[in-house]
Each structure stands twice: as structure tokens, then as C-alpha cells.
Design a protein around this motif. Structure first.
Motif, PDB file in Angstrom:
ATOM      1  N   MET A  78      -7.224  -4.056  -3.335  1.00  0.00           N
ATOM      2  CA  MET A  78      -7.652  -2.867  -4.053  1.00  0.00           C
ATOM      3  C   MET A  78      -6.433  -1.986  -4.313  1.00  0.00           C
ATOM      4  O   MET A  78      -5.582  -1.812  -3.454  1.00  0.00           O
ATOM      5  CB  MET A  78      -8.685  -2.094  -3.230  1.00  0.00           C
ATOM      6  N   GLY A  79      -6.341  -1.408  -5.484  1.00  0.00           N
ATOM      7  CA  GLY A  79      -5.168  -0.639  -5.866  1.00  0.00           C
ATOM      8  C   GLY A  79      -4.240  -1.517  -6.666  1.00  0.00           C
ATOM      9  O   GLY A  79      -3.811  -1.151  -7.772  1.00  0.00           O
ATOM     10  N   LEU A  80      -3.926  -2.686  -6.131  1.00  0.00           N
ATOM     11  CA  LEU A  80      -3.101  -3.643  -6.859  1.00  0.00           C
ATOM     12  C   LEU A  80      -3.853  -4.212  -8.064  1.00  0.00           C
ATOM     13  O   LEU A  80      -3.281  -4.434  -9.128  1.00  0.00           O
ATOM     14  CB  LEU A  80      -2.661  -4.760  -5.912  1.00  0.00           C
ATOM     15  N   ASN A  81      -5.175  -4.429  -7.884  1.00  0.00           N
ATOM     16  CA  ASN A  81      -5.962  -4.907  -9.030  1.00  0.00           C
ATOM     17  C   ASN A  81      -6.124  -3.803 -10.077  1.00  0.00           C
ATOM     18  O   ASN A  81      -6.159  -4.066 -11.284  1.00  0.00           O
ATOM     19  CB  ASN A  81      -7.326  -5.457  -8.588  1.00  0.00           C
ATOM     20  N   PHE A 277       6.438  -3.442  -4.123  1.00  0.00           N
ATOM     21  CA  PHE A 277       6.521  -2.263  -3.268  1.00  0.00           C
ATOM     22  C   PHE A 277       5.165  -1.927  -2.652  1.00  0.00           C
ATOM     23  O   PHE A 277       5.053  -1.715  -1.446  1.00  0.00           O
ATOM     24  CB  PHE A 277       7.037  -1.077  -4.092  1.00  0.00           C
ATOM     25  N   VAL A 278       4.139  -1.889  -3.496  1.00  0.00           N
ATOM     26  CA  VAL A 278       2.800  -1.543  -3.011  1.00  0.00           C
ATOM     27  C   VAL A 278       2.292  -2.604  -2.040  1.00  0.00           C
ATOM     28  O   VAL A 278       1.781  -2.297  -0.963  1.00  0.00           O
ATOM     29  CB  VAL A 278       1.816  -1.375  -4.183  1.00  0.00           C
ATOM     30  N   ASP A 279       2.437  -3.866  -2.405  1.00  0.00           N
ATOM     31  CA  ASP A 279       1.965  -4.958  -1.557  1.00  0.00           C
ATOM     32  C   ASP A 279       2.688  -4.970  -0.220  1.00  0.00           C
ATOM     33  O   ASP A 279       2.109  -5.247   0.827  1.00  0.00           O
ATOM     34  CB  ASP A 279       2.165  -6.288  -2.282  1.00  0.00           C
ATOM     35  N   THR A 327      -2.788  -9.530  -7.063  1.00  0.00           N
ATOM     36  CA  THR A 327      -2.095  -9.761  -5.803  1.00  0.00           C
ATOM     37  C   THR A 327      -3.033  -9.894  -4.605  1.00  0.00           C
ATOM     38  O   THR A 327      -3.893  -9.045  -4.364  1.00  0.00           O
ATOM     39  CB  THR A 327      -1.112  -8.609  -5.527  1.00  0.00           C
ATOM     40  N   VAL A 328      -2.851 -10.968  -3.844  1.00  0.00           N
ATOM     41  CA  VAL A 328      -3.625 -11.217  -2.624  1.00  0.00           C
ATOM     42  C   VAL A 328      -2.892 -10.594  -1.450  1.00  0.00           C
ATOM     43  O   VAL A 328      -1.682 -10.785  -1.288  1.00  0.00           O
ATOM     44  CB  VAL A 328      -3.808 -12.731  -2.397  1.00  0.00           C
TER      45      VAL A 328
END
Length: 464
Positions: A78-81, A277-279, A327-328
Motif C-alpha cells: 500500500m502506498g507503492l501501488n 526509497f519507499v520500499d 512493488t511486493v
């Protein structure tokens, strides 16, 4: 089971682990409804995304189970999607790119490969330690607000304040409250309260239950004539067990476009860096949180086999890109299974099996509308926003302003990458201005330089 997962050594048993795995799955199964709904906005086939989400989650979680032996489940983050669907793809579309989601999947694949390399050389842990805590928490809180506004917009709770005056479209404010008399708005707000109440009473799978309750209420509203949208009743007319997998194989499997990366190196690098960065912080933060919940840290406060856990995340990201999803990453909802006593990979194995068993139920998950998934987005936004309470706004102006800009620029610019960019650039500049240039680690200089180049390209694009 004992040889594979060392149950006795970890003070657990098969029954406890299976119950924990079921609990974890129920807590995060909402992603099977949310992710296809969000990514379909990019033009991707909804049933293909559903299959990619389920299969990649199962694959990555199995790696976590057998390679790292931790009770952590993974799925599209969530957020990445949201960054994928509502920032990267629209920006690429504005540039005239006809297949923007394929470019985004390419960026995710590259991100996963970089993560694998960083994991091999044990660089990820070092990188995380050098980014200021306020920026970490600010980015997480900002993503929470971004997810929230995506949910509010999807349900119609928040709308654009635009009207036509006879000559042009005008606007008095940026956003306004939606029509409180419409079914999607009312039901979405009810859904938020349902999830909140269930969460308070620690009901397992409260977010998923909230989605289902909102959806069922939507069906009732449709049967009564209040809701006039597309049918909310699952369509089993042409049901085929393998339909979503077949769609995935033809629609999203290995759908990459490396041509854009070659011709737009800077723009592509920024997209990859934002995903990276987020992941990065999402994964490490989740692993630490799960480890603390389950008392899995050693006497030094370190997580044994953390490299293997990070590798599972990196491989899962590559697999997800190949299958056709965002991203997983490791899910913080894994703490629910740990709270039920899960301590080993058997918990993760159970969750993985359930993701695969969910594949034949695709008509149910795909019938769930955006106003029913909106409460999940809003509530997850709340959980992420809580990181703001860990921020320090008193000691260092660079930390304060950097974290603050990361928070506000994500929802107000409708871009996670922009929030990260403003946070890092302002932090570095203020460190230099206040005479604390020695506090700036080389990795922050690299990020600063990359985003400065990005700002220049944005200005050049606007001026042209």
C-alpha cells in the motif's frame, strides 16, 4: 515440519503456527480487492492484476518461509501501488507515453534487481541507518495521508471544486466535500466506522470485514435503487477457475518497456529511486516491528537472518514486476499473526497457501467497488500517519522542515516521489546553511543530486 521450521527451538507448534498464518492472511487479504481496483485505473486488466497480486504474494511469502524462516507475509505494498497508479502512470501519460504502466513495471523490476544487489552486499541496512529518523517517519506519515486522499477521492467523499461559468472551467478551492446524499459517500464513511469499531475490539481481519460489510451494504443499496452504478453482484456466468491466471499470462506477464529507460534516463532513475526509497524503509520498518512484537531480536537488538528476509522481499519485487503488479513488500499486518503466537516460517507458509486458494474466488474480489475499498485505504492511512508522533520537531530545523515537507507535499502534490524530493532537498540545504554539513552522509548527497537534476528537468519541461 520440525526440521524445516525448528518449531521447538522457537517455542511453538504446528497448530499455533497455522492459526497465526490464517490470522495474518485475514488481516491483509484486503489487498486482493484493493490492488486490482487501484491498478486497473492505469488501464491494466483487473483480473490479471488480481492473479498477479495473489501469485506474487504467495511466491514471496514462500521464500520468506523457507529461506528466512520468519512469520512475515508479503504482498503488493500500500502506498507503492498508489504511487504506481496515481503518480508514475499519469506523469508518463502526460509525456505522451502510450504504455505507461509497462514502463512503471520496468522500473519496479530494476528496483528489485538493485535491491537484490544491495542485499548481497549488506548495503540496505547501512543505507537505512544514514537517513535521518524524522525523514523516515515523515515519509511514512506522508504516504499515509496520500493513501487517505486516494481513498476519499475514490469514494467521492473528496471531489474537485470545479464548475463551468459559460466560458471556462473555474475553481474557488482545490477540493471540496462530495455529495453526502449519494450511496458511495455514505457507505464509505460507514465502512470507516465499521473498521474502526472492529479494530478497537481486536477482531481478526477487521479491515477485510469492513470492506465486505461496505460491499454488502452497497448491494442492498443497489437492489433498493439507491446506488445506480455497475452491478456489485459477483458474475459467475462465464466462470473459469484459471481465468485470472490466463489473463495474467497474456495481459501483464513480462510486459516491460526498456526503451523509455534508455531514452529518458534521468526521469526513469527518479521513478526507480522513489520506488526504491519507499520500499526500503517500509520493509525494514516492518521487519523491525514484527521482530519486536514476537521477541525475535537478539541480545544486541539485531534481527538474525535479516539479510535473508530482505532478499525475500527483493526477489518478491522482481517476481511481482514480471507477473504484473506493483512493488511486493513485507506487510506490517504480519504482527497480527505474531500476536497469535506465530514465530516461524510455518506461519508465512500458511498465509502463502491461502493466497493461492483465493485465486478461484476472483469473481467475489473483482466485484468489490472502489467505495468499499476506500475505508481500507483511509484506515491504513491512519495507521501510517501515527508515525508522526515519533518525530522530533524541536532539536534540529533541518530535521523538522525536511520531515514536515515530506508529509505535506505528498498529498498536496498528489505524488509520493515529490514528497520525498522536497524532504531530502530541504534537509540537505538546511544542514549546509546551519553549518552542519558534516551530518550529511554521502548517500544523502547522492539522493540530493538526483533530485536536483529532477527539479531541473521539471522546470525545463514546464518552460518548453
Amino acid at each position: 515440519m520440525e526440521k524445516l521450521f525448528r518449531l521447538k527451538e522457537n517455542g511453538t507448534n504446528v497448530k499455533t503456527e497455522i492459526v497465526a498464518g490464517i490470522t495474518t492472511f485475514l488481516a491483509m487479504a484486503y489487498i486482493l480487492a484493493v490492488n486490482p481496483s487501484m491498478l486497473s485505473a492505469t488501464g491494466m486488466a483487473q483480473d490479471a492484476v488480481f492473479a498477479a497480486t495473489a501469485v506474487s504474494a504467495a511466491f514471496a511469502t514462500l521464500i520468506m518461509a523457507f529461506f528466512a524462516n520468519y512469520p512475515v507475509a508479503l504482498a503488493s505494498g500500500m502506498g507503492l501501488n498508489a504511487y504506481f497508479a496515481f503518480t508514475v502512470v499519469p506523469q508518463l501519460y502526460e509525456q505522451g507515453i502510450t504504455n505507461p504502466w509497462q514502463v512503471a513495471l520496468t522500473a519496479i523490476l530494476v528496483e528489485g534487481v538493485i535491491f537484490i544487489i544491495l542485499s548481497i552486499f549488506k548495503f540496505r541496512e547501512t543505507l537505512v541507518n544514514k537517513v535521518p529518523a524524522n525523514l523516515k517517519y515523515g515519509i511514512s506519515a506522508g504516504i499515509g495521508l496520500f493513501i487517505t486522499i486516494v481513498g476519499l477521492k475514490g469514494a467521492g467523499i473528496t471531489t474537485t471544486d470545479a464548475y463551468f461559468d459559460g466560458e471556462a472551467v473555474q475553481s474557488s478551492t482545490l477540493v471540496k466535500l462530495g455529495d453526502l446524499g449519494t450511496a458511495p459517500v455514505v457507505l464509505a464513511l460507514v465502512g470507516v466506522l465499521v473498521i474502526a469499531a472492529l479494530w478497537h475490539f481486536r477482531v481478526k481481519g477487521s479491515i477485510l470485514i469492513g470492506i465486505v460489510v461496505t460491499w454488502v451494504l452497497g448491494i442492498i443499496a443497489q437492489l433498493c435503487g439507491w446506488y445506480q452504478g455497475v452491478s456489485l453482484i459477483p458474475d459467475f456466468a462465464n466462470y473459469s477457475v484459471f481465468a485470472p491466471v490466463q489473463s495474467m499470462s497474456s495481459e501483464t506477464f513480462f510486459k516491460f518497456d526498456f526503451g523509455y529507460a534508455a531514452s529518458h534516463i534521468v526521469n526513469f532513475a527518479v521513478i526507480v529511486f522513489a520506488f526504491l526509497f519507499v520500499d526500503l524503509f517500509d520493509t525494514v520498518g516492518t521487519l523491525i516491528g514484527v521482530a519486536q512484537q514476537g521477541n525475535l531480536l537478539n541480545e544486541k537488538g539485531e534481527l538474525p537472518r535479516v539479510g535473508r528476509a530482505l532478499m525475500a522481499d527483493a526477489i518478491g519485487t522482481c517476481a511481482g514486476a514480471c507477473l504484473g503488479t506493483s512493488t511486493v513488500t513485507s506487510y506490517v499486518e504480519s504482527t497480527t499473526g505474531v500476536a497469535e503466537g506465530g514465530r516461524t516460517g510455518l506461519t508465512a507458509f500458511t498465509s502463502a497457501v491461502l493466497f493461492l486458494l483465493a485465486l478461484p474466488l476472483y469473481p467475489i474480489f473483482l466485484a468489490i467497488p472502489s467505495f468499499a475499498t476506500a475505508p481500507a485505504l483511509v484506515f491504513v492511512g491512519l495507521l501510517m500517519l501515527k508515525n508522526i508522533t515519533k518525530m522530533n520537531f524541536d532539536n534540529d530545523i533541518a530535521d523538522s522542515v525536511g520531515g514536515f515537507l515530506a508529509i505535506i507535499m505528498m498529498p498536496f502534490s498528489y505524488s509520493i516521489a515529490t514528497g520525498i524530493m522536497f524532504g531530502i532537498v530541504s534537509w540537505v540545504i538546511l544542514k549546509v546553511v546551519t553549518g552542519k554539513i558534516k551530518d550529511v552522509h554521502p548517500v544523502m548527497w547522492v539522493a540530493f543530486a538526483l533530485f536536483v537534476v529532477r527539479i531541473i528537468t521539471i522546470i525545463m519541461h514546464i518552460s518548453s
